[in-house]
Every structure is written in C-alpha cells, then in structure tokens.
Design an enzyme around this catalytic site. Structure first.
Site, PDB file in Angstrom:
ATOM      1  N   THR A   1      13.762 -16.152 -12.891  1.00  0.00           N
ATOM      2  CA  THR A   1      14.909 -16.457 -13.742  1.00  0.00           C
ATOM      3  C   THR A   1      15.309 -17.926 -13.572  1.00  0.00           C
ATOM      4  O   THR A   1      14.597 -18.700 -12.929  1.00  0.00           O
ATOM      5  CB  THR A   1      16.058 -15.440 -13.492  1.00  0.00           C
ATOM      6  OG1 THR A   1      17.084 -15.647 -14.459  1.00  0.00           O
ATOM      7  CG2 THR A   1      16.632 -15.559 -12.086  1.00  0.00           C
TER       8      THR A   1
ATOM      9  N   LYS B   1      11.878 -20.734 -14.581  1.00  0.00           N
ATOM     10  CA  LYS B   1      10.939 -20.244 -15.585  1.00  0.00           C
ATOM     11  C   LYS B   1       9.933 -21.303 -16.052  1.00  0.00           C
ATOM     12  O   LYS B   1       8.760 -20.983 -16.195  1.00  0.00           O
ATOM     13  CB  LYS B   1      11.702 -19.689 -16.793  1.00  0.00           C
ATOM     14  CG  LYS B   1      12.460 -18.406 -16.495  1.00  0.00           C
ATOM     15  CD  LYS B   1      13.109 -17.876 -17.766  1.00  0.00           C
ATOM     16  CE  LYS B   1      14.107 -16.783 -17.445  1.00  0.00           C
ATOM     17  NZ  LYS B   1      14.602 -16.123 -18.665  1.00  0.00           N
TER      18      LYS B   1
ATOM     19  N   ASN C   1       8.614 -15.632 -17.165  1.00  0.00           N
ATOM     20  CA  ASN C   1       9.612 -14.883 -16.387  1.00  0.00           C
ATOM     21  C   ASN C   1       9.037 -13.649 -15.702  1.00  0.00           C
ATOM     22  O   ASN C   1       9.796 -12.841 -15.153  1.00  0.00           O
ATOM     23  CB  ASN C   1      10.836 -14.511 -17.241  1.00  0.00           C
ATOM     24  CG  ASN C   1      10.588 -13.337 -18.168  1.00  0.00           C
ATOM     25  OD1 ASN C   1       9.443 -13.002 -18.445  1.00  0.00           O
ATOM     26  ND2 ASN C   1      11.653 -12.734 -18.663  1.00  0.00           N
TER      27      ASN C   1
ATOM     28  N   GLY D   1      14.453 -22.025 -21.523  1.00  0.00           N
ATOM     29  CA  GLY D   1      13.483 -20.938 -21.329  1.00  0.00           C
ATOM     30  C   GLY D   1      13.706 -19.747 -22.236  1.00  0.00           C
ATOM     31  O   GLY D   1      12.785 -19.286 -22.917  1.00  0.00           O
TER      32      GLY D   1
END
Lengths: 286, 286
Positions: free
Chosen positions: B76, B80, B101, B144
């Site tokens: 997270t 990422k 992820n 991300g």
C-alpha cells in the site's frame, strides 16, 4: 481461558511484531505461548515465525529491524551466533557465549541483544529446588544453548563446568571464553563421561530422533546426579528416562522455555510478570 | 461467526505470512479482513502489518521475500510504485500503471506483481449495476490508485479516460501510458471539471480530513453521473454526500477493498472464492 482468546481483528495496523527467527521454524513453540500471553495481558503485539536460510541471514536479519513495528525478536537455531554480528550492544552473557536469542530495538533504533537460555535454565532448576551453586557441572554440547547454559551455571556459582562436544575445538573455545570472561571458577574441556559430576546437562539435539544414540554413557551416571535435557519437543527423552531409571533427579527442557517468558516480556518493555504468574495465565501444567 | 474465530495457538511455526507493507500502516484494514477469512476458510496463514520508511524500502522490501514463509505481500501507500523495481515479472496492469499492490513468490522463488485496485474497483461498479463500457470517465488523482483505476476502466471498454491531477506532469505521464500501452481508446489530461462525464472517480486523499476541499467543483456535476470515491476510511465522504444531494449515483471506496479479496486469495494460491462468498464468510454488510 476466555481471557486468552484472540479475535483475528486483534491484529491491526497498529500491532507490533516480535518475530521468532530460525531455520527451519516449523518446530518453534514461541508463537503459541507468547500470542496467548499477549492476548491474556492485553498487549497489541504478535509473534510470527520467520524462516531465513543461513546464507540470507547476514542481509535479511538486520533488514528486518528497519521495519518500524518490528520492535524485537526471538532468535533460535541456527542464527543465535550470527545475529551477534549486527547488535549495537549486548549483555555479558552474549559476549561470553558468543550467541544471542533475544533482541530488542531501543528507542534510538539501536539493537541490544541478550541470551536467556542459560538464565532461564538456571531459573528452572532453582524453581525445581536444585541449587547449582557449588555444583560440578557437565554440559554436553557447546553450541548456542550449551554455551548459554555453561555461562549461566558459572554465573550462578557452579564449582566447575566441564564442556563436552564431539567438536573438541568448539568445546575448547567455549571453555576458553568461560575462563577468560571470568564467569566460571573452573572451566575445562571434558569427555561425555558423566561420572563425578553433580549436574549433567544435555545441550545437544540427541534424543530428538528415535535412532539417536544417548548423549552420554548412562551406565556411568551415579544415583543422585541431577540430569537435565534442553530438548523441548519431548518431555521424557531417552536420556531422562534412563537417568530416572538409575535414581537420578531429572529436569525437562520445557521448563527453560517457560522460565524465559518473563525475561523476554521485560526485555520488550512489558515488566512485572513472573514465570509462575505466566504459568497461570496460559494454563501451563507442571 | 464461530467459524471465523482465531485462537492465538493457530499461529505456529508452520504459519505462512502475507504482510501488508506501507508507511504508515496504522490505518490498514487488510489484517482484519484477511485473518478473519483465513480462519474461516482454514488457511494456515496470517496478514501482519509491516511499516517500512521510504528510505529503507529499496533495501528492506526485497529482503523480506528471502524469508521462506513470506509467500506474498499486499503493498500500500507509498510503496506501490517502488516495489515494481524488484519484481521479476508483472501483469499488464502493473506495467501500464507503474504500480503494484500484490506480490506473490512463485515456486521458483521469483516475484510476480499484480495490481488489483483497478480491477477491484471495476468489479465493484459492475456488482452495483454500473457498466463502465462506453462511459466517458474522469479520474481525479494520478497516483497508484488513480493509475490502477484508469487502466482498469480502459480495459473494461470505457469510451475515454480523462486524468486530472494538480501535478499535471504526473497526469500527462499516466495519460501517455494509457495510450501507449493501448489500454484506453482515448486518454487525455483533463481539468477537475466533472461536467460532460458519465463517471467521476476521486482517487485523491481529499476527503480524509475535515478541512479538505472537495476534489472537484460539485456544482458542475450533472444528475445521473456515477460518482465514486476510493477513500475507505469514511463511507460517505463529503464528495459522495454532495453528489447524492445532486441526484448522482454514488459508489463507496470500501467496495473496491472487498472486491480485491478473491483476487488476492487467488494470487496467493487459494482459488475458488467469489466476492459474494467472501462477504458472507466475514459477515460484510452492504
């Protein structure tokens, strides 16, 4: 015990980690004891196994402590000697034994290492009414656990500590350290003949496998000798059974494990627990 | 749910680890969902948070996967994009979005990365009866999550994807990748004006703090527009409340989270679970 039950939701983003690091790790018992303890006490932390191959350990071991919520670790076979290399500070027991089984990350991020097998072992002996002070001791096996126990017996006032190992160089190095660090009144390289000692400690893995030979010639054991084994997986090892048969006092490996719990908790910053209190919390049966 | 209760003894030496890696990690919800799932299904594995500072990540991130029983990870914010650097292989979504992820360690020890935010998001939309095919989409935020969602919307057949970011360079890079990887029929850098779109996605953190401005000028939202938010911490963000007020269909961030569960399980080798089945297992309320 309702208090010791753990809801999976109790592992959250704020949970601290105290890994138990070894190779292999399938046999480790620390997660079962410590997670039950953490739940019973109300500590938001978890012990998880981490299996790291020896070749990877010098790189991976120190990297783990860069993880912010890894606040300490338990170290087991075969990494107890190797982790000494990346400690910033260490107890006298670590220095004398050349092995470490307990690491804490201090507030400034530095790593302090301690070695609890020995003090845990001696504590278990004393709880069972065996006073090592003045005893002539034979420690068979000079690896991490044997070294730790030899140091602790010396520090507890043993009259002498003989060290026996099929690797005589290893035994000689340990006997040398015991003498040079001043932890033993008398330390020497010994054979595995248990005659003439008050206390015999098996600190080898012999006894784990059915095909293992006995670590000492048991016919040389005098009745009244205290015979201890460090093997945790089996309560009554062939050595302990043979020793009991000969009228010796016997002492099981699992005692050492539970006696280390208050030491680990305290090192990790959770003070005030006794091994008897912990036995009650986890429903440990003597 | 009795089946989902976890005894602390269930973590043993043989337990596999799937860490969730971020910085910070206090807010992560993955341990709660996945540990409940593992317990309910009977998988001997645990998700633990690992907080790794960005400066340490290039060294510590790859080292973690040398731990034998770490078999995969959830990644997270903010790691990422950085974890893409040490993957051995990656999905098309990872390549197009430049972010990952979900990492699995394959049998040969190599690391494969995937990116589930986007496909999870689209899956949640479809489950709610929203079909992105043919839609004109505006994604606000090109980090991300925004990148993952833009890619997934393109792959789901969106007519066009506009990317808006206060960092226009970042928006331009993402729009460029969407075009060059051929995942979007039409991709472009947009302002945050939501007029003229069928679907608006907030992929910025705006809405987490009470003092945050709205990510878009909501007065420009046409009734009937689908408005989605990726924020998981709050179900009804100020954006979603304002959108609902204006007669828009709204879609909460937590849907994406639960929709990713079967994808993670499957990546980790536990096949055959659907998001509806998982909702039932964990008692998830729509």
């Amino acid at each position: 015990m309702a208090t010791a039950e753990m809801n999976p939701l109790s592992i959250s983003g704020s949970t601290l980690l105290y890994p138990v690091i070894g190779y292999p790790v399938g046999q480790v018992k620390a997660p079962m004891l410590y997670n039950q303890l953490f739940a019973a006490i109300g500590i938001d932390a978890v012990v998880v196994p981490l299996e790291i191959a020896p070749a990877d350990f010098p790189r991976v071991g120190p990297a783990l402590f860069a993880v912010s919520n890894v606040r300490g670790a338990m170290v087991t076979i075969p990494h107890k000697p190797a982790c000494v290399d990346f400690l910033d500070a260490a107890s006298a027991a670590v220095k004398a034994a050349g092995a470490c089984n307990a690491i804490v990350k201090r507030a400034d991020g530095t790593l302090f290492g301690d070695l609890f097998d020995g003090i845990g072992f001696v504590s278990g002996l004393k709880r069972a009414g065996v006073e090592p002070k003045g005893m002539r001791c034979l420690v068979v096996g000079s690896g991490g656990v044997g070294a730790a126990i030899a140091v602790a017996l010396g520090e507890a006032g043993a009259a002498s500590v003989g060290v026996s190992d099929i690797n005589t160089d290893s035994a000689a190095r340990l006997a040398g350290r015991l003498t040079s660090f001043g932890v033993c009144r008398e330390a020497f390289v010994a054979t595995n003949d248990p005659a003439g000692y008050d206390l015999l400690v098996n600190a080898t893995p012999l006894g784990l496998k059915e095909s293992d030979p006995l670590p000492v010639p048991v016919e040389r054991l005098a009745p009244g000798t205290v015979v201890a084994d460090v093997i945790m997986k089996i309560d009554f090892t062939p050595l302990l059974l043979a020793a009991r048969e000969r009228g010796c006092t016997i002492h099981m490996g699992r005692e050492m494990f539970i006696e280390m719990a208050p030491l680990y908790l305290s090192l990790f910053g959770y003070d005030g627990y006794t091994s008897d209190g912990i036995r009650k919390l986890v429903g440990y049966k003597d």
